[in-house]
Design a protein around this motif. Structure first.
Motif, PDB file in Angstrom:
ATOM      1  N   ASP A 234       0.853  -1.197   0.000  1.00  0.00           N
ATOM      2  CA  ASP A 234       0.000   0.000   0.000  1.00  0.00           C
ATOM      3  C   ASP A 234       0.889   1.247   0.000  1.00  0.00           C
ATOM      4  OD1 ASP A 234      -0.017   1.596   2.681  1.00  0.00           O
ATOM      5  OD2 ASP A 234       0.089  -0.498   3.303  1.00  0.00           O
TER       6      ASP A 234
ATOM      7  N   CYS B 214       3.831  -3.716   5.082  1.00  0.00           N
ATOM      8  CA  CYS B 214       4.133  -3.391   3.682  1.00  0.00           C
ATOM      9  C   CYS B 214       5.507  -2.725   3.571  1.00  0.00           C
ATOM     10  CB  CYS B 214       3.061  -2.485   3.082  1.00  0.00           C
ATOM     11  SG  CYS B 214       1.553  -3.365   2.590  1.00  0.00           S
TER      12      CYS B 214
ATOM     13  N   CYS C  81      -0.700  -6.859   4.894  1.00  0.00           N
ATOM     14  CA  CYS C  81      -1.067  -5.441   4.884  1.00  0.00           C
ATOM     15  C   CYS C  81      -2.112  -5.134   5.968  1.00  0.00           C
ATOM     16  CB  CYS C  81      -1.618  -5.053   3.509  1.00  0.00           C
ATOM     17  SG  CYS C  81      -2.084  -3.304   3.423  1.00  0.00           S
ATOM     18  N   ARG C  82      -1.863  -4.064   6.720  1.00  0.00           N
ATOM     19  CA  ARG C  82      -2.720  -3.743   7.865  1.00  0.00           C
ATOM     20  C   ARG C  82      -3.862  -2.804   7.509  1.00  0.00           C
ATOM     21  NH1 ARG C  82      -2.846  -5.632  12.594  1.00  0.00           N
ATOM     22  NH2 ARG C  82      -2.521  -3.726  13.743  1.00  0.00           N
ATOM     23  N   ASN C  83      -3.705  -2.016   6.427  1.00  0.00           N
ATOM     24  CA  ASN C  83      -4.755  -1.024   6.162  1.00  0.00           C
ATOM     25  C   ASN C  83      -5.624  -1.375   4.952  1.00  0.00           C
ATOM     26  OD1 ASN C  83      -3.271  -0.282   3.897  1.00  0.00           O
ATOM     27  ND2 ASN C  83      -2.266   1.448   4.912  1.00  0.00           N
TER      28      ASN C  83
ATOM     29  N   CYS D 133       1.871   0.771   5.410  1.00  0.00           N
ATOM     30  CA  CYS D 133       1.724   0.243   6.777  1.00  0.00           C
ATOM     31  C   CYS D 133       3.017  -0.478   7.169  1.00  0.00           C
ATOM     32  CB  CYS D 133       0.528  -0.697   6.847  1.00  0.00           C
ATOM     33  SG  CYS D 133       0.788  -2.274   6.019  1.00  0.00           S
TER      34      CYS D 133
HETATM   35 ZN   LIG Z   1      -0.035  -2.260   3.931  1.00  0.00          ZN
END
Ligand SMILES: [Zn+2]
Length: 307
Positions: free
Chosen positions: A48, A55, A63-65, A52
């Motif tokens: 992203d 990433c 990926c967290r978001n 994040c």
């Molecule tokens: Zn991410």
């Protein structure tokens, strides 16, 4: 995009599909590590833009978001073209002897991650798994079984029916094919790789696994099944038996590499049998209609070996 899963690039009303890829390098930048003629597949996901924390470390599969992009799926055109470009960091070199079986890298990478994560969980205690159950004998289940046998495990594969080539593909791995109810298998799996996405089966699995088992979920379904489940009982059994139930999606670069290594040492004839049909580009629609005899159908974009 009608009734499907996918997002075109921003400002576009079409998405070029193709998240599973295979190509031959025509041009590579100096110092990229790639050379003309290399057999390569492209990685699907991109980190992203924030990025994040995972990433930023190249772990786009964590990926967290949710703002990652994916070629052929989410906001980036896919590899479904006779010519495509890919950043060297998102290309993976394959053993040239794999030939067109190299197209199996992407689905295999998903299972390489599932097995790697499963093994990491097993480091919580001193014992090691011996018996593995794979639910589903589609391409994903077959790769789960392949990677299980490569780890020296006793592998069992459960599928709803035994039609088509899947029984032979399972038994030729040295694994055991089953149909029917999961309660009737007469095995007590230490590890399960769930590849059907059939929700009710997940709770049945929690019922039949060994103590300290790990159940990895890799499948999703579009169903909306509702069943009555004694969740307090499931909760109690999972606590008292240290059961781990977890999900795994996509793959990072190291999982692609693990999958490339696994494919390179797999039986070439077995891999070739996974690709049950090859369809030329002008007849691609035929690839969308699967039969019991199909495992993996490949659309060939470079018909004469040239772009
Ligand atoms: Zn991410």
């Amino acid at each position: 995009m009608e009734n499907g899963y996918g997002w075109p690039p921003p400002g576009c009303d079409r998405l070029v599909i193709g998240h599973e890829s295979l190509g031959t390098v025509l041009q590579a930048p100096e110092g990229s590590g790639f050379h003309t003629g290399d057999l390569v597949a492209g990685i699907v996901r991109r980190p992203d833009p924030v990025p994040c924390a995972p990433c930023a470390q190249g772990e786009w599969d964590f990926c967290r978001n949710g703002r990652y992009t994916e070629r052929g799926i989410k906001q980036l055109d896919g590899y479904g073209a006779q010519l495509w470009r890919v950043e060297p960091h998102f290309a993976v070199r394959l053993d040239p002897a794999l030939g067109d079986c190299g197209v199996l890298l992407e689905p295999a990478s998903v299972l390489a991650k599932a097995w790697e994560q499963t093994e990491r969980i097993f480091t919580r205690a001193s014992w090691r798994p011996r018996v593995a159950l794979v639910t589903g004998a589609g391409p994903i289940g077959l790769f789960a079984a392949l990677l299980g046998t490569q780890r020296g495990l006793e592998v069992h594969v459960l599928d709803r029916n035994g039609a088509g080539p899947k029984v032979g593909l399972v038994t030729d791995l040295g694994a055991t094919f089953h149909t029917g109810d999961v309660h009737d298998l007469r095995i007590t799996p230490d590890v399960v790789i769930e590849c059907t996405g059939h929700g009710p089966l997940v709770f049945e699995l929690a019922d039949v696994v060994a103590r300290d088992a790990v159940i990895c979920l890799t499948g999703i379904s579009s169903g909306t099944r509702t069943v009555a489940v004694g969740l307090d009982e499931v909760n109690k059994a999972m606590v008292l038996e240290n059961t781990v139930l977890f999900g795994s999606v996509n793959a990072g670069r190291r999982h692609y590499q693990q999958a490339a290594d696994a494919l390179a040492k797999a039986d070439r004839g077995w891999l070739r049998r996974i690709i049950t049909r090859r369809v030329p580009m002008d007849g691609f629609a035929a690839a969308l209609h699967k039969t019991d005899d199909d495992v993996k159908v490949v659309v060939e974009l470079a018909t004469d070996g040239q772009p």
